[in-house]
Design an enzyme around this catalytic site. Structure first.
Site, PDB file in Angstrom:
ATOM      1  CG  HIS A 129      97.964  34.475  21.474  1.00  0.00           C
ATOM      2  ND1 HIS A 129      98.908  34.633  22.477  1.00  0.00           N
ATOM      3  CD2 HIS A 129      97.169  35.581  21.528  1.00  0.00           C
ATOM      4  CE1 HIS A 129      98.681  35.789  23.097  1.00  0.00           C
ATOM      5  NE2 HIS A 129      97.640  36.376  22.542  1.00  0.00           N
ATOM      6  CD  GLN A 132      93.544  35.507  24.478  1.00  0.00           C
ATOM      7  OE1 GLN A 132      94.238  36.516  24.486  1.00  0.00           O
ATOM      8  NE2 GLN A 132      92.415  35.434  25.178  1.00  0.00           N
ATOM      9  CG  ASP A 224      91.396  36.824  16.625  1.00  0.00           C
ATOM     10  OD1 ASP A 224      91.462  37.986  17.076  1.00  0.00           O
ATOM     11  OD2 ASP A 224      92.398  36.228  16.163  1.00  0.00           O
ATOM     12  CB  CYS A 264      91.879  36.772  21.888  1.00  0.00           C
ATOM     13  SG  CYS A 264      91.818  37.273  20.153  1.00  0.00           S
ATOM     14  NE  ARG A 292      96.669  36.478  27.559  1.00  0.00           N
ATOM     15  CZ  ARG A 292      97.169  37.244  26.581  1.00  0.00           C
ATOM     16  NH1 ARG A 292      96.382  38.025  25.872  1.00  0.00           N
ATOM     17  NH2 ARG A 292      98.465  37.197  26.284  1.00  0.00           N
TER      18      ARG A 292
HETATM   19  N1  NVA Z   1      94.824  37.035  15.542  1.00  0.00           N
HETATM   20  C1  NVA Z   1      95.174  38.250  16.231  1.00  0.00           C
HETATM   21  C2  NVA Z   1      95.240  38.025  17.706  1.00  0.00           C
HETATM   22  C3  NVA Z   1      95.531  39.255  18.521  1.00  0.00           C
HETATM   23  C4  NVA Z   1      95.648  38.971  19.986  1.00  0.00           C
HETATM   24  C5  NVA Z   1      96.493  38.770  15.706  1.00  0.00           C
HETATM   25  O1  NVA Z   1      97.410  37.970  15.479  1.00  0.00           O
HETATM   26  O2  NVA Z   1      96.618  39.977  15.502  1.00  0.00           O
HETATM   27  N1   CP Z   2      94.745  39.181  23.271  1.00  0.00           N
HETATM   28  C1   CP Z   2      95.963  39.754  23.235  1.00  0.00           C
HETATM   29  O1   CP Z   2      96.990  39.073  23.130  1.00  0.00           O
HETATM   30  O2   CP Z   2      95.948  41.102  23.331  1.00  0.00           O
HETATM   31  P1   CP Z   2      97.172  42.110  23.089  1.00  0.00           P
HETATM   32  O3   CP Z   2      97.468  42.064  21.605  1.00  0.00           O
HETATM   33  O4   CP Z   2      96.649  43.441  23.515  1.00  0.00           O
HETATM   34  O5   CP Z   2      98.341  41.642  23.880  1.00  0.00           O
END
Ligand code: NVA
Ligand code: CP
Length: 308
Positions: A129, A132, A224, A264, A292
């Site tokens: 990601h 982020q 997270d 995040c 962001r």
């Molecule tokens: N590890 C989480 C991050 C969400 C922004 C996911 O992949 O759902």
């Molecule tokens: N942190 C993040 O990516 O949040 P969303 O899943 O809400 O986009």
């Protein structure tokens, strides 16, 4: 630099320059100084997973840059009915100036970049990601004034956020310690790549099963969710395994006294973090969420405008 697929693909200089641009764009935004670097450009935003922050920040960001953004739910476009990435990439490249994609497989994002002719921005995959972590770094810079030489501690699942922290910290020379339960360690290839980069920048990487070891002396502490998107069926089992990895006041007190708390989001209070920590005085989660917008605007300007 054409795409943002992982932070491992970017040089230290590219990351730091993008963060400097993000700071400038944030200042301009706060002062009401227009910055229409992407006037007349259109970003397509493909989502195969839910999103609040990514969707809204990219769309608002494009608007503030003078362009526009199109929300494309993958279930509503032919991709969701089996149209190939090859055809999708070629067709969308004829209409759009850039694509942000949030999906499961990292290889789908890589293929979009390979077959299309426009910049591709990874808005989260099961592997990484990157957007982020750019926002996280902007936040650390604002609060601590530096990245290199500081220590980041991530406690939880060896997931996409942990992987992008490894990639990002290795590039900018920030020490990073990651504590995961046994069986939930980070991806071996990501670790190998990050270690190679860390050797060049002097970042110290520690991978452990001990949350106390990871958090000791940290300048920034990161949590997270334990249940990433797509893992909903594992919830019951994972909650039991991850409880000792909860960031509560007792664990958080082992970081530096002035350590900041990052997440995040979305967060699940009472699971990966307790309310007193995430809503406490050291938490910077909403500045982090706001960044962001600024960090991604910098990414889009760098990738999609001819000026940068
Ligand atoms: N590890 C989480 C991050 C969400 C922004 C996911 O992949 O759902
Ligand atoms: N942190 C993040 O990516 O949040 P969303 O899943 O809400 O986009």
């Amino acid at each position: 630099m054409k795409h943002l697929l992982t932070l491992h693909d970017w040089s230290t200089e590219e990351i730091l320059d993008t963060l400097a641009l993000a700071k400038k764009l944030k200042e301009e935004q706060k002062k009401g100084i227009p910055h229409p670097h992407l006037k007349g450009k259109t970003l397509g935003m493909i989502f195969s997973k839910s999103s609040t922050r990514t969707r809204v920040s990219f769309e608002v960001g494009m608007y503030q840059l003078g362009g526009s953004a199109l929300f494309l739910n993958s279930n509503d476009i032919q991709l969701g009915r089996g149209e190939s990435i090859y055809d999708t990439a070629n067709v969308l490249s004829r209409f759009l100036d850039g694509i942000m994609i949030r999906t499961y497989k990292q290889s789908d994002v890589e293929d979009l970049a390979k077959y299309g002719s426009i910049p591709i921005i990874n808005g989260l995959t099961d592997l990484v990601h990157p957007c982020q972590i750019l926002a996280d770094f902007q936040t650390v810079l604002e609060k601590k004034g530096a990245l290199k030489g500081l220590k980041m501690a991530f406690i939880g699942d060896g997931n996409n956020i942990a992987h992008s922290l490894l990639y990002g910290c290795a590039k900018v020379g920030m020490d990073v310690s990651i504590a995961t339960p046994k069986g939930y360690e980070c991806n071996a290839e990501v670790v190998k790549n990050a270690l190679a980069d860390a050797e060049k920048t002097g970042a110290n990487i520690v991978l452990t099963h001990s949350p106390e070891e990871a958090i000791a002396g940290a300048d920034a502490v990161y949590a997270d969710t334990w249940i990433s998107m797509g893992q909903e069926s594992e919830k019951e089992e994972k909650v039991k395994i991850f409880m000792p990895y909860q960031i509560n006041q007792e664990l958080f007190s082992k970081a530096k006294k002035d350590a900041i708390f990052l997440h995040c989001l979305p967060a699940y209070r009472g699971y990966e973090v307790t309310e007193d920590v995430i809503d406490g005085p050291n938490s910077v989660i909403f500045d982090e969420a706001e960044n962001r917008l600024h960090a991604q605007k910098a990414v889009m300007v760098r990738l999609m405008s001819q000026e940068a």
